[in-house]
Design an enzyme around this catalytic site. Structure first.
Site, short mmCIF file in Angstrom:
data_model
loop_
_atom_site.label_atom_id
_atom_site.label_comp_id
_atom_site.label_asym_id
_atom_site.label_seq_id
_atom_site.Cartn_x
_atom_site.Cartn_y
_atom_site.Cartn_z
N LYS A 1 25.72 38.53 39.80
CA LYS A 1 26.97 39.30 39.73
C LYS A 1 27.70 39.07 38.40
O LYS A 1 28.07 40.03 37.72
CB LYS A 1 27.91 38.89 40.89
CG LYS A 1 29.35 39.37 40.70
CD LYS A 1 30.26 38.97 41.83
CE LYS A 1 31.07 37.72 41.65
NZ LYS A 1 32.27 37.81 40.81
N ASN A 2 27.90 37.81 38.05
CA ASN A 2 28.76 37.55 36.89
C ASN A 2 28.09 37.87 35.56
O ASN A 2 28.76 37.94 34.53
CB ASN A 2 29.31 36.12 36.95
CG ASN A 2 30.35 35.98 38.06
OD1 ASN A 2 30.84 37.00 38.59
ND2 ASN A 2 30.69 34.76 38.43
N CYS B 1 39.74 37.42 42.84
CA CYS B 1 40.08 36.43 43.88
C CYS B 1 41.33 35.66 43.48
O CYS B 1 41.54 35.38 42.30
CB CYS B 1 38.94 35.43 44.06
SG CYS B 1 37.47 36.13 44.79
N ARG C 1 45.56 32.70 36.85
CA ARG C 1 44.33 33.07 36.13
C ARG C 1 44.70 33.76 34.81
O ARG C 1 44.58 34.98 34.68
CB ARG C 1 43.44 33.97 37.00
CG ARG C 1 42.96 33.28 38.25
CD ARG C 1 41.94 34.10 39.03
NE ARG C 1 40.64 34.14 38.38
CZ ARG C 1 39.56 34.68 38.94
NH1 ARG C 1 39.61 35.18 40.14
NH2 ARG C 1 38.41 34.69 38.29
N ASP D 1 32.11 27.90 41.80
CA ASP D 1 31.81 28.99 42.74
C ASP D 1 30.92 28.53 43.89
O ASP D 1 30.60 29.33 44.79
CB ASP D 1 31.16 30.17 42.00
CG ASP D 1 32.14 30.84 41.05
OD1 ASP D 1 33.36 30.59 41.17
OD2 ASP D 1 31.69 31.60 40.17
N ARG E 1 31.83 41.88 47.82
CA ARG E 1 31.98 41.99 46.37
C ARG E 1 30.85 41.28 45.64
O ARG E 1 30.54 41.61 44.50
CB ARG E 1 33.30 41.32 45.93
CG ARG E 1 34.54 42.10 46.25
CD ARG E 1 35.75 41.44 45.63
NE ARG E 1 35.39 40.88 44.35
CZ ARG E 1 35.76 39.69 43.90
NH1 ARG E 1 36.54 38.92 44.60
NH2 ARG E 1 35.37 39.26 42.72
N1 EPU Z 1 41.65 29.90 31.52
C1 EPU Z 1 42.75 29.85 30.73
N2 EPU Z 1 42.95 30.87 29.83
C2 EPU Z 1 42.07 31.89 29.70
C3 EPU Z 1 40.93 31.93 30.52
C4 EPU Z 1 40.74 30.92 31.43
O1 EPU Z 1 43.57 28.93 30.82
O2 EPU Z 1 42.30 32.78 28.87
C5 EPU Z 1 41.40 28.81 32.49
C6 EPU Z 1 41.42 29.32 33.92
O3 EPU Z 1 42.74 29.33 34.44
C7 EPU Z 1 40.51 28.34 34.62
C8 EPU Z 1 39.49 27.98 33.53
O4 EPU Z 1 40.09 28.33 32.29
O5 EPU Z 1 41.23 27.19 34.95
C9 EPU Z 1 38.15 28.69 33.64
O6 EPU Z 1 38.34 30.09 33.73
P1 EPU Z 1 37.21 31.13 33.27
O7 EPU Z 1 37.78 31.99 32.21
O8 EPU Z 1 35.95 30.38 32.97
O9 EPU Z 1 37.00 31.99 34.58
P2 EPU Z 1 36.86 33.56 34.70
O10 EPU Z 1 36.11 34.09 33.53
O11 EPU Z 1 38.14 34.20 35.06
C10 EPU Z 1 34.51 33.45 35.84
C11 EPU Z 1 33.91 33.97 37.11
C12 EPU Z 1 34.49 33.19 38.28
C13 EPU Z 1 34.19 31.70 38.08
C14 EPU Z 1 34.70 31.21 36.72
C15 EPU Z 1 34.32 29.79 36.39
C16 EPU Z 1 33.54 36.29 36.59
C17 EPU Z 1 33.93 37.69 36.79
N3 EPU Z 1 34.26 35.37 37.24
O12 EPU Z 1 35.91 33.66 35.96
O13 EPU Z 1 33.76 33.63 39.39
O14 EPU Z 1 34.84 30.95 39.09
O15 EPU Z 1 34.18 32.08 35.68
O16 EPU Z 1 32.93 29.65 36.40
O17 EPU Z 1 32.60 35.99 35.87
C18 EPU Z 1 33.34 34.16 41.61
O18 EPU Z 1 32.29 34.70 41.24
O19 EPU Z 1 33.61 33.94 42.82
C19 EPU Z 1 34.34 33.77 40.62
C20 EPU Z 1 35.60 33.51 40.92
#
Ligand code: EPU
Length: 432
Positions: free
Chosen positions: A22-23, A117, A122, A308, A400
């Site tokens: 998915k990701n 989610c 976030r 995850d 999803r």
């Molecule tokens: N963060 C910041 N600033 C940013 C971006 C992130 O402070 O600009 C912080 C977040 O608050 C968090 C950490 O950095 O504490 C990691 O966030 P990340 O950006 O890695 O997460 P994401 O890209 O929003 C993706 C996956 C999530 C998964 C995370 C961590 C997708 C669409 N989502 O989210 O997947 O938990 O990476 O591996 O790729 C899921 O699939 O269930 C899911 C939630």
């Protein structure tokens, strides 16, 4: 209203094929916007997040042709819009990849802040910091993020991420592929889906080096050409089936995986007493009689234990013999499922980012809620092991990210059904 109804207690036996990640898919599909030609993308998971992304691409003007259930052809040559509608973007976290992809293609993008989610705060400040370093003007106005590169194209830049972020790493990669000059992303995330996006871009003619390490270098090229690419298997879907066997017992061959991507999950399950054997692109997971041992888990960016998988391993720990400690190292609020586990008889205490789980002999079925995607998967894992019937509602969260989960588990011998309750019935029962 649809629910999953699980009658627990059946050990799982047989084979399961893991779908595309998915990701990875939710970033690679928008990346097709950067390609001058037709992209054929294979091993695309049939899940609602993918349907959403394809809907956004269609709305932008892309020609989307399903070749078969898991192969899609994308022709973005006629895309003219640079703005993503509010109601589409709000339904999915990965809509933020449209900012990087549109910026790379047109030098401008208008995208509402993403949904997804509820895991606590976030922010996407690191994405925006990266775009700004690349010469992009960022403004948030009327509920939209407006990004515009003054010369119609972002320029290369050195970007140091203050936090290791999957989304920021991928988004900056998207904006950098066609940018003017060299972009260096330092403190980059290293998840398998980051390498997959880089491989996709390189196979279309991009120049990305170092994906999978914490420094990624992208030399912008003038054009990406079309081609065919196959998405990697889903690490988290595979891990979820591994925990399902660990909780319910049995022996399952998990096919179409990259075992290396699962090392972080395998190591923990082996520590708990699950038997795991690697065979080419499959893992055979066995759990015999007797209780599993407790363990401690800290979630971290790859190659650490994935956040995850935290709710799903918690379901297994609820049944271990002794006390386990979970430490959530990525999200602020990823224990909203704890109340649901308690309904099933689990003993779980949460304090901030720490959860302490005292294993119990058995869980009992209960009506529970899938409060987010992975929490929903954890309810299934717990329900498969529980005595009696578990009813899970809000299953749209699960859909999803998990392709055909009911059919895949049924084939393994689980007693799981999806039922639809007519609207009049749940309204008259005071639900909703
Ligand atoms: N963060 C910041 N600033 C940013 C971006 C992130 O402070 O600009 C912080 C977040 O608050 C968090 C950490 O950095 O504490 C990691 O966030 P990340 O950006 O890695 O997460 P994401 O890209 O929003 C993706 C996956 C999530 C998964 C995370 C961590 C997708 C669409 N989502 O989210 O997947 O938990 O990476 O591996 O790729 C899921 O699939 O269930 C899911 C939630």
């Amino acid at each position: 209203m649809t629910k999953y109804v699980i009658r627990g207690g059946n050990p799982l036996h047989g084979e399961v094929d893991i779908s595309g990640a998915k990701n990875a898919a939710v970033a690679i599909l928008p990346a097709a916007l950067l390609v001058d030609g037709v992209c054929r993308i294979e091993n695309v998971p049939e899940i609602s997040d993918v349907t959403m992304i394809l809907g956004i691409l269609r709305d932008l003007g892309a020609k989307v042709t399903m070749i078969n259930r898991t192969t899609v052809e994308l022709d973005c040559s006629r895309v003219y819009k640079q703005n993503v509608p509010y109601e589409l973007a709000r339904q999915i976290r990965a809509s933020y990849y449209l900012i990087g992809a549109l910026l790379g293609r047109f030098g401008r993008a208008e995208v509402p802040p993403p949904g997804g989610c509820d895991l606590g705060v976030r922010p996407i400040d690191q994405h925006l910091k990266g775009f700004a370093a690349m010469g992009t003007r960022i403004q948030v106005e009327n509920g939209f993020i407006h990004a515009a590169a003054p010369n119609g194209r972002p320029h290369g830049a050195q970007v140091y991420l203050d936090v290791v972020s999957v989304g920021a790493t991928m988004n900056i990669l998207l904006a950098a592929a066609l940018a003017d000059g060299l972009t260096i992303i330092e403190n980059a995330a290293k998840e398998p889906h980051i390498v997959d996006l880089a491989n996709f871009l390189n196979s279309m003619g991009a120049d990305v080096m170092g994906a999978g390490t914490d420094v990624i270098k992208v030399r912008g090229v003038s054009r990406l050409r079309g081609g065919t690419y196959s998405i990697i298997p889903d690490q988290i879907e595979a891990g979820t089936y591994m925990t399902a066997v660990a909780a319910a017992g049995g022996e399952v061959r998990i096919n179409n995986i990259i075992p290396k991507h699962l090392d972080c999950i395998t190591a923990k399950l082996v520590e708990m007493g699950v038997d795991i054997e690697e065979e080419g692109d499959a893992l055979i997971v066995r759990r015999g009689p007797g209780r599993l041992s407790p363990t401690n888990v800290k979630t971290m960016p790859y190659p650490g234990f994935p956040t995850d998988m935290q709710p799903q391993i918690a379901a297994v720990l609820c049944l271990a013999q002794g006390t386990s400690i979970l430490n959530e190292g990525v999200w602020d609020n990823r224990y909203r499922y704890a109340d649901e586990f308690r309904r099933m008889g689990a003993n779980i205490q949460v304090n901030g980012k720490i959860a302490v789980i005292e294993g119990v002999d058995s869980l009992t079925g209960a009506p529970v809620c899938a409060c987010d995607l992975r929490a929903g998967a954890a309810m299934i894992v717990a329900g498969l092991a529980a005595q009696g019937t578990t009813e899970i509602d809000q299953i749209y969260h699960i859909e999803r990210g998990y392709e055909n989960i009911v059919a895949k588990l049924s084939k393994l011998g689980a007693d799981i059904r999806e039922i639809t309750i007519p609207e009049e019935e749940w309204r008259s029962n005071g639900v909703g």
